[in-house]
Design a protein around this motif. Sequence first.
Motif, mmCIF file in Angstrom:
data_model
loop_
_atom_site.group_PDB
_atom_site.id
_atom_site.type_symbol
_atom_site.label_atom_id
_atom_site.label_comp_id
_atom_site.label_asym_id
_atom_site.label_seq_id
_atom_site.Cartn_x
_atom_site.Cartn_y
_atom_site.Cartn_z
ATOM 1 N N THR A 257 0.831 -1.204 0.000
ATOM 2 C CA THR A 257 0.000 0.000 0.000
ATOM 3 C C THR A 257 0.864 1.252 0.000
ATOM 4 O O THR A 257 0.620 2.207 -0.750
ATOM 5 C CB THR A 257 -0.932 0.009 1.229
ATOM 6 N N TYR A 258 1.895 1.258 0.863
ATOM 7 C CA TYR A 258 2.827 2.394 0.882
ATOM 8 C C TYR A 258 3.521 2.547 -0.468
ATOM 9 O O TYR A 258 3.721 3.662 -0.957
ATOM 10 C CB TYR A 258 3.873 2.195 1.970
ATOM 11 N N ALA A 259 3.920 1.435 -1.067
ATOM 12 C CA ALA A 259 4.609 1.486 -2.357
ATOM 13 C C ALA A 259 3.698 2.051 -3.440
ATOM 14 O O ALA A 259 4.145 2.830 -4.306
ATOM 15 C CB ALA A 259 5.104 0.094 -2.745
ATOM 16 N N ALA A 260 2.415 1.662 -3.405
ATOM 17 C CA ALA A 260 1.461 2.204 -4.372
ATOM 18 C C ALA A 260 1.291 3.704 -4.181
ATOM 19 O O ALA A 260 1.218 4.469 -5.159
ATOM 20 C CB ALA A 260 0.117 1.487 -4.228
ATOM 21 N N GLU A 261 1.265 4.146 -2.924
ATOM 22 C CA GLU A 261 1.158 5.579 -2.636
ATOM 23 C C GLU A 261 2.388 6.327 -3.140
ATOM 24 O O GLU A 261 2.292 7.420 -3.710
ATOM 25 C CB GLU A 261 0.975 5.793 -1.136
ATOM 26 N N LEU A 262 3.561 5.747 -2.943
ATOM 27 C CA LEU A 262 4.791 6.366 -3.426
ATOM 28 C C LEU A 262 4.761 6.514 -4.948
ATOM 29 O O LEU A 262 5.173 7.546 -5.490
ATOM 30 C CB LEU A 262 6.002 5.540 -2.995
ATOM 31 N N ALA A 263 4.276 5.493 -5.638
ATOM 32 C CA ALA A 263 4.182 5.563 -7.095
ATOM 33 C C ALA A 263 3.233 6.683 -7.534
ATOM 34 O O ALA A 263 3.501 7.402 -8.509
ATOM 35 C CB ALA A 263 3.710 4.220 -7.651
ATOM 36 N N ILE A 264 2.133 6.862 -6.797
ATOM 37 C CA ILE A 264 1.179 7.936 -7.105
ATOM 38 C C ILE A 264 1.837 9.303 -6.915
ATOM 39 O O ILE A 264 1.684 10.210 -7.735
ATOM 40 C CB ILE A 264 -0.070 7.802 -6.215
ATOM 41 N N LEU A 265 2.593 9.443 -5.824
ATOM 42 C CA LEU A 265 3.282 10.700 -5.552
ATOM 43 C C LEU A 265 4.300 11.020 -6.643
ATOM 44 O O LEU A 265 4.385 12.165 -7.121
ATOM 45 C CB LEU A 265 3.967 10.629 -4.188
ATOM 46 N N LEU A 266 5.081 10.030 -7.024
ATOM 47 C CA LEU A 266 6.111 10.251 -8.046
ATOM 48 C C LEU A 266 5.484 10.604 -9.387
ATOM 49 O O LEU A 266 5.991 11.467 -10.116
ATOM 50 C CB LEU A 266 6.995 9.008 -8.167
ATOM 51 N N LYS A 267 4.378 9.948 -9.722
ATOM 52 C CA LYS A 267 3.704 10.232 -10.989
ATOM 53 C C LYS A 267 3.130 11.644 -10.981
ATOM 54 O O LYS A 267 3.197 12.361 -11.997
ATOM 55 C CB LYS A 267 2.600 9.209 -11.233
ATOM 56 N N ALA A 268 2.580 12.057 -9.848
ATOM 57 C CA ALA A 268 2.040 13.413 -9.739
ATOM 58 C C ALA A 268 3.147 14.449 -9.871
ATOM 59 O O ALA A 268 2.986 15.479 -10.538
ATOM 60 C CB ALA A 268 1.313 13.569 -8.402
ATOM 61 N N SER A 269 4.275 14.181 -9.236
ATOM 62 C CA SER A 269 5.414 15.097 -9.320
ATOM 63 C C SER A 269 5.945 15.196 -10.746
ATOM 64 O O SER A 269 6.257 16.287 -11.236
ATOM 65 C CB SER A 269 6.515 14.639 -8.368
#
Length: 447
Positions: A257-269
């Motif tokens: 779940t944390y890894a999926a959130e990190l991927a979302i953050l990186l994609k947004a950035s």
Amino acid sequence: MHYTTQPQQLTTCPQCDNVVRVDAEFCNICGKQLQPASPRGQTQHNHTLAPSIPHIEEVYEDDDEYLYEDEDDDEAADTATNPDTARLPSAPGEILHLLHRLQEQSAQIERYFPAGLSDKTQKLLAWKKQLQRAYACAELFERPQLQQLEPNQSSKLRHHLADAAHALDFTREYAVKLIGHTGAGKSTLLAAMLGQDIFPRLAGGAVTGVCTRVRLCGEHEPEEMRVHFLSRSAFDDILKLTQRAIQDTSNTRLRETYAAELAILLKASETFGEQYLNGDEPSIEIVPRSRWQEESRLYIEEPARDSTEPRLIRLIDYVEYTLHASEHALLPPGSVLVDLPGGAAGQLRHETILRQELNAVDAVVLVIGNNRFGDDDRTQRVFEQVRRKVVQDRSPEVAARMISLAVTHWDEINSAASLEKALGSLRPLLRVLPTNYSSYHHHGPGN
């Protein structure tokens, strides 16, 4: 019903010199505890030291993205990042100047309280008397005896006087914050309180994903929506926090779940960072009233979990509307109503936003939906935050006046059995509310 009043023995509060009953447990002005805690109060205090909160690595089958964090670390982080928790007291001259200004404006005090309360005249008279009393206390700082006090004693007195002046300042921004679990209906209730629906119609299971403020403004101010983005450094801190969470957890599903959130953050950035993350100075996007319905969703709505689109919302700190107060408004211009994101929406920052926003409140509306009552651990989690931040360390009288409970989806209760089930599931939440809560709030038949 008539009551016979018996003669009462009186004493004074050692903190603010307020006259109280000799058996009073708390001062009704400054909230200082005057009597030893009752056995019930001691039990509650012990519960505070070791709250029964699910472990960080508990993951719900119906909501894999609802995450708990360590409360002790959170409290320390809040203290370090929120200057209000360690603010220096105002100088006596500043306090005296504020109280003098308030006394001069007290003739217009009624326009700051537009709600038609039955005992408004008496309350406003009491308010003016407290202003006079606070002003007299502030003048005492000019006396040589007080100037000879030790620094720590003088600082404590200034803190208490500054807090009293802040509470009596009827011209300041007054913040009412709506808090509750995801999908409880906070945005709908807020629209009803405003008397107009300014929010986008969130589709499906979408929810409010950021702190949304509505500031009631004067007629001379433009109605607009201001989107406040994170600074680059603040966003980078969120990235680091998420990366550390991935390393620290031993739960496989939680790590995913944390890894999926990190991927979302990186994609947004990657998609929006160059445009909106401008170094140490947060950028602000202004949206006029004519474009609210069309564009609000972009900045407020938390996309569905299975959405693969880049999430601009991850780069947003908060959104603020300025809105003209209607003639039926319960609060005057300058007041702020805040819709806070609930938990279980897939964003790790939601819990942090909730804790930080509860550090400074004037009133809290606890919103709970009939679809998720007090027997739900996630609902209890939200209420527990309110207990720790608002109820704890305040006198019951002060805390009770700050909190209201709103239950939504009540129209779905259509039988005696469903009513009893709803009331039964609400009862676990009563321990979070101040002990005298019902003395100040009457919600209808059966209270």
